[in-house]
Motif scaffolding. Sequence first.
Motif, PDB file in Angstrom:
ATOM      1  N   ASP A  42      17.794  37.694 -18.962  1.00 44.76           N
ATOM      2  CA  ASP A  42      18.865  36.305 -18.915  1.00 44.76           C
ATOM      3  C   ASP A  42      19.635  36.412 -18.422  1.00 44.76           C
ATOM      4  OD1 ASP A  42      18.422  34.142 -21.364  1.00 44.76           O
ATOM      5  OD2 ASP A  42      17.997  33.750 -19.269  1.00 44.76           O
ATOM      6  N   ARG A 358       4.122  33.968 -16.983  1.00 42.54           N
ATOM      7  CA  ARG A 358       3.108  33.295 -17.464  1.00 42.54           C
ATOM      8  C   ARG A 358       2.853  31.769 -16.826  1.00 42.54           C
ATOM      9  NH1 ARG A 358       4.627  30.139 -23.009  1.00 42.54           N
ATOM     10  NH2 ARG A 358       3.400  28.796 -21.173  1.00 42.54           N
ATOM     11  N   ALA A 387      -5.881  22.391 -26.794  1.00 41.79           N
ATOM     12  CA  ALA A 387      -4.290  21.640 -27.380  1.00 41.79           C
ATOM     13  C   ALA A 387      -4.063  22.646 -25.952  1.00 41.79           C
ATOM     14  CB  ALA A 387      -4.079  22.431 -28.491  1.00 41.79           C
ATOM     15  N   SER A 388      -4.246  23.894 -26.219  1.00 39.51           N
ATOM     16  CA  SER A 388      -3.949  25.024 -25.084  1.00 39.51           C
ATOM     17  C   SER A 388      -3.617  24.414 -23.829  1.00 39.51           C
ATOM     18  CB  SER A 388      -4.162  25.946 -25.010  1.00 39.51           C
ATOM     19  OG  SER A 388      -6.078  26.283 -24.448  1.00 39.51           O
ATOM     20  N   GLU A 391      -0.326  22.728 -22.327  1.00 41.02           N
ATOM     21  CA  GLU A 391       0.713  24.681 -21.768  1.00 41.02           C
ATOM     22  C   GLU A 391       0.643  24.728 -20.553  1.00 41.02           C
ATOM     23  OE1 GLU A 391       1.138  28.018 -24.468  1.00 41.02           O
ATOM     24  OE2 GLU A 391      -0.881  27.261 -25.152  1.00 41.02           O
ATOM     25  N   ARG A 440       6.371  16.741 -14.118  1.00 38.75           N
ATOM     26  CA  ARG A 440       4.958  16.937 -15.004  1.00 38.75           C
ATOM     27  C   ARG A 440       3.747  16.150 -14.697  1.00 38.75           C
ATOM     28  NH1 ARG A 440       9.587  18.324 -18.432  1.00 38.75           N
ATOM     29  NH2 ARG A 440      11.032  17.427 -18.698  1.00 38.75           N
TER      30      ARG A 440
ATOM     31  N   ALA B  31      19.272  30.844 -20.681  1.00 38.37           N
ATOM     32  CA  ALA B  31      18.769  30.136 -21.839  1.00 38.37           C
ATOM     33  C   ALA B  31      19.581  29.653 -23.142  1.00 38.37           C
ATOM     34  CB  ALA B  31      18.488  31.339 -22.652  1.00 38.37           C
ATOM     35  N   GLY B  59       8.675  18.558 -23.304  1.00 41.24           N
ATOM     36  CA  GLY B  59       9.003  19.415 -22.150  1.00 41.24           C
ATOM     37  C   GLY B  59       9.332  20.259 -22.200  1.00 41.24           C
ATOM     38  N   TYR B  60      10.259  20.880 -23.385  1.00 38.43           N
ATOM     39  CA  TYR B  60      10.985  22.247 -23.214  1.00 38.43           C
ATOM     40  C   TYR B  60       9.985  22.925 -24.288  1.00 38.43           C
ATOM     41  CZ  TYR B  60      14.278  19.898 -21.453  1.00 38.43           C
ATOM     42  OH  TYR B  60      15.313  18.935 -20.056  1.00 38.43           O
ATOM     43  N   THR B  62       6.939  23.944 -25.168  1.00 31.45           N
ATOM     44  CA  THR B  62       6.504  25.085 -24.580  1.00 31.45           C
ATOM     45  C   THR B  62       7.007  25.611 -23.413  1.00 31.45           C
ATOM     46  OG1 THR B  62       5.422  23.413 -23.339  1.00 31.45           O
ATOM     47  CG2 THR B  62       4.501  23.631 -24.479  1.00 31.45           C
ATOM     48  N   ASP B  63       8.375  26.147 -23.843  1.00 31.15           N
ATOM     49  CA  ASP B  63       8.786  26.928 -22.401  1.00 31.15           C
ATOM     50  C   ASP B  63       8.470  28.447 -22.891  1.00 31.15           C
ATOM     51  OD1 ASP B  63      12.003  28.848 -21.798  1.00 31.15           O
ATOM     52  OD2 ASP B  63      11.937  26.785 -20.541  1.00 31.15           O
ATOM     53  N   VAL B  64       8.785  28.987 -21.474  1.00 24.65           N
ATOM     54  CA  VAL B  64       8.131  30.315 -21.829  1.00 24.65           C
ATOM     55  C   VAL B  64       9.538  31.043 -22.628  1.00 24.65           C
ATOM     56  CG1 VAL B  64       7.696  32.657 -20.591  1.00 24.65           C
ATOM     57  CG2 VAL B  64       7.557  30.629 -19.553  1.00 24.65           C
ATOM     58  N   GLY B  96      -1.051  21.735 -33.135  1.00 25.58           N
ATOM     59  CA  GLY B  96      -2.382  22.094 -32.424  1.00 25.58           C
ATOM     60  C   GLY B  96      -2.566  23.237 -31.448  1.00 25.58           C
ATOM     61  N   LEU B  97      -1.134  23.771 -30.922  1.00 22.27           N
ATOM     62  CA  LEU B  97      -1.472  24.889 -29.934  1.00 22.27           C
ATOM     63  C   LEU B  97      -1.692  25.808 -30.612  1.00 22.27           C
ATOM     64  CD1 LEU B  97       1.900  23.665 -27.893  1.00 22.27           C
ATOM     65  CD2 LEU B  97      -0.844  23.402 -27.191  1.00 22.27           C
ATOM     66  N   GLN B  99       0.118  28.376 -31.437  1.00 22.75           N
ATOM     67  CA  GLN B  99       1.286  29.719 -31.330  1.00 22.75           C
ATOM     68  C   GLN B  99       1.350  30.176 -32.318  1.00 22.75           C
ATOM     69  OE1 GLN B  99       3.118  29.889 -27.657  1.00 22.75           O
ATOM     70  NE2 GLN B  99       0.926  29.264 -26.404  1.00 22.75           N
ATOM     71  N   ASP B 100       2.114  31.661 -32.640  1.00 20.83           N
ATOM     72  CA  ASP B 100       3.186  31.518 -34.000  1.00 20.83           C
ATOM     73  C   ASP B 100       4.698  31.179 -33.640  1.00 20.83           C
ATOM     74  OD1 ASP B 100       3.060  35.281 -33.003  1.00 20.83           O
ATOM     75  OD2 ASP B 100       3.256  33.502 -31.303  1.00 20.83           O
ATOM     76  N   HIS B 101       4.619  31.750 -32.289  1.00 21.73           N
ATOM     77  CA  HIS B 101       6.263  30.905 -32.251  1.00 21.73           C
ATOM     78  C   HIS B 101       6.622  29.802 -32.441  1.00 21.73           C
ATOM     79  CE1 HIS B 101       5.443  31.206 -28.100  1.00 21.73           C
ATOM     80  NE2 HIS B 101       6.012  29.890 -28.172  1.00 21.73           N
TER      81      HIS B 101
END
Lengths: 441, 530
Positions: A42, A358, A387-388, A391, A440, B31, B59-60, B62-64, B96-97, B99-101
């Motif tokens: 970063d 990703r 749901a994915s 992403e 988007r 970041a 939108g943010y 689901t950022d990487v 619903g996604l 994902q753990d974080h």
Amino acid sequence: MISQVFILSSKGDHLIYKDFRGGAGNDIVSIFYEKVTALTGDQPPVVMNHKDIYFVHIRQGGLYWVATTTAGSSPFTITEFLNRLAALVKDYCGSLSEKSVQMNFALIYELLDEIVDYGYIQTTSSDVLKNFIQTEAVTSRPFSLFDLSNVGLFGAETQQSKVAPSSAATRPIQSSREQGGKSEIFVDVIERMTVVIGSNGLLMKADVEGEIRVKCYMPSCSEMRIGLNEEFSIGKSQLRGYGAAVRVDECSFHQAVRLDEFDSHRILRLCPSQGEQTVMQYQLSDDLPSALPFRLFPTIERDNGGRLLMYMKLRCDLPPKSAAINVCATIPVPKGSMSLSQELSSPDQSAELKPQSRAVVWQIARFAGGTQLSALFKLEVPSLSSASMLEVGPVGLSFELPKITATGLQIRFLRLSPIQPGPSQRWVRYVTHSDSYTIRI
Amino acid sequence: MSVCLQLLLRSVPGLLGPHYKRFFCGYAEPAYIKERKMQVLVELVNDENVAMILDELKGYCTDVNTDTAQAAISAIGRIGRSYSDRCLQILTGLLGLKQDHITSAVVQTMRDLVWVCPQCSDTVCLALDGCEETLQDIQGRQALLWLLGVYGERISTAPYTLEVFIDRVRSEASLGIKMELLTATMRLFLCRPAETQDMLGRLLHYCIEEETDMCVRDQALLYYRLLHCGIEKTREVLQGRRSDPSLGVLIGRPAKPVSQWARCFNTLEPLSQGAVEAESDSRGSPEHVTYNPKPNADLSDTLSCSHIEEVDSGSDSAMRCSDSSTNVLASSIAAPLSLSLSPAVSPEDFEHLWLQRQALHTERGAEKIEEVDCAWIEECVRCPAVLHCSPQSLQAAMQLVNIQTLAFTPQHMLPWRVYLYTHTQRSHSMDAPNTTLILGELLCTGEANQKSGVKKCTADSEAGAEGKEDQLVRKEMDATADRLRVSEDGQEEEEGIKVILNQQPKDDDALRQFLTILITVLNTLSSEKD
């Protein structure tokens, strides 16, 4: 004010180190480098602190330019100083890279001696410094076919005399004693676009920031007049549809520019100093005169075999004679995507899946105006759920549009007075590139 | 630069409203910039732009970069304090996604939201179903356990989820989760005894007999003995507050005056003060925010005129008011200053030091006292209702912020006096001394014809500290009847409380901060009593 200034390469090698106050320990540089490398992947923040010392740094040319200071100073002043220092070194050495800094360290130390005195900034103007800097710059010019004679076959003039390579603008400025060398002026109009297009296809935000930069290699200062479009106007017009064709919201000028002819004829007058300077900066938001360069029509669905299908149709809305180069689309995909198979319409495009970021990266070398390209990507995602599909995130585009300005700003003429004794050449270049173009889904 | 912007926004909230679009993040930005921009976006929310801003933040999410995603989710949570329906919709969609974080951040945000807006609890309870499989990290699971404990009666699968945790408690490494599990199971037992009794027994047995960590064991022992005291007592202790709506309403915070930060605007000082009042999202359950370890319990032995034994039983009400006061304080104390009660100062020492410095101050008169290296401040605070607080509640409230009250006159007796002291510690001091001792007196004479001046302490404490050299000598032991102060609005029935502070060695910043803390506590106490 400033306690130390140092320049590090991207691997942490000490290139230049100068201590103005004599207070700090010897390990300052390694402390800074540790902090920078501690943040993996970063960008480190511009200002960081370690006990009582603050590090302000910028990255230019792959090098870290760092100044240390105490709490009372203004961070903006120091950042501006570092930017100007990097610009000065670039002017004096030709290009900015680790190699050129290494070859010219004596010149850079001399520059630092003149610019900063006991931590207080004296001047960063190359006109003033011209009288004090004695060292010559050492450059290594890459061999270029353009250096061979300008005369073409059978004595006819070739295209080469009308187009200069981009490396022509990267030679060092001459010191005061030498009189030789060509006198040239390069004017660049550079614009950056930031666009966000919503998922319904509507434009959510569009910003253009541009600047006119002048790089001057003329030994003596003469006045230069730059003429912009006649219909150039500043500020929003009250009546929609009656606005001028070329319009910006606000603009600011270099302090050396004289604006007495600006109101009537849109002419800027200035005496450029040697080296590079930004003559004018302007901004435009939300009301671009030309159409957006790219539009995307994506279709995302799941097929029976549990794979994710992305059909991307990218359309370029530039005028047909122009083209975009180095177009790169980054499409984030769900976590856990394993493999990608693609169908692209021409061999000079390429796409690959990058697991660390990703995302699927689709690269197009050259995209002609008025055409559209489509690609089909099939992704294996082990645990695909509805749901994915959320992403599959916003698509980021990066591109470069040569010879085009988004605002329509053009330089009508460039006159030098008094007329120079020898041949002087004036070069103008336009480019628009993307700052952050997000679509988007 | 964003730090400067946040300072600006606190003073002039409407300034950047129309330009919110400038703060949308580009996808390639580093970041730390994205996080700052999101903080600024949260402050710019209003009715017109809330839909667009929420869309952007969604939108943010689901950022990487996981930190950015979590920051976006907590930003949505903060907007949710004012616009809860939309934000809850977005948060539920994110669950619903799987994902753990993301799930962890959403559960923590929901816990914070429910603490502030209890009306959201229904939606939150419905959404929690099925979260526990995706949660991996400690803070997320702690948040889930807290929610299950407090709202267990409405979540049908709560006992089964807790049972899964209890079965795994042997292999659980985190201290915080075990503590939270104990509290949650106890709370659930109180509302659903039949289903929970068995597993509560197993959990307590494990914690008391086999657990090696003393905190967990002591907590379990406490609960066990509490249960022996009877179910009513247990209910009283455990079913405390579920929410604190006074916290964190986005709109309607009073604007800080510009003069407060104008001095250090273009310098590097704002960075050194740590995050400018950024809400910390990784704290534990909201009730444990005020957890301050208390040193020196032996102080009670040396005190002669205060009633320490009764503090605990009477402290229920005090806990409540100090809960909110320290919540306010926790967000307004600048990082460098911390207060402590050690080393202890006995009443005799206090009296001795006080009179000594008083004499010195008298001798010097209006001259500067730099040679002696101590500072005096006198301020007047208008909160008359503090007089009606019981000494115990005053003492407990002060103790929670590590100010020790040594002596006070009985309630309702005039002139009313309280003597207090504390030690300040600075972690980050360049030229200021590290620890200073502050002795203080609160005085109220209660004479109706005495005009009391009101000074806004936060804005003018700087002026107050610098004006100390100009102040005339006062002996606080003398009668104060002939003291007249300039008043802006001469109200006669309300008196102010005079605060006199002496600090040695001199440290103006610390003194000012301490004064702010003290006045906040007094204001909170008096507002609770109203």
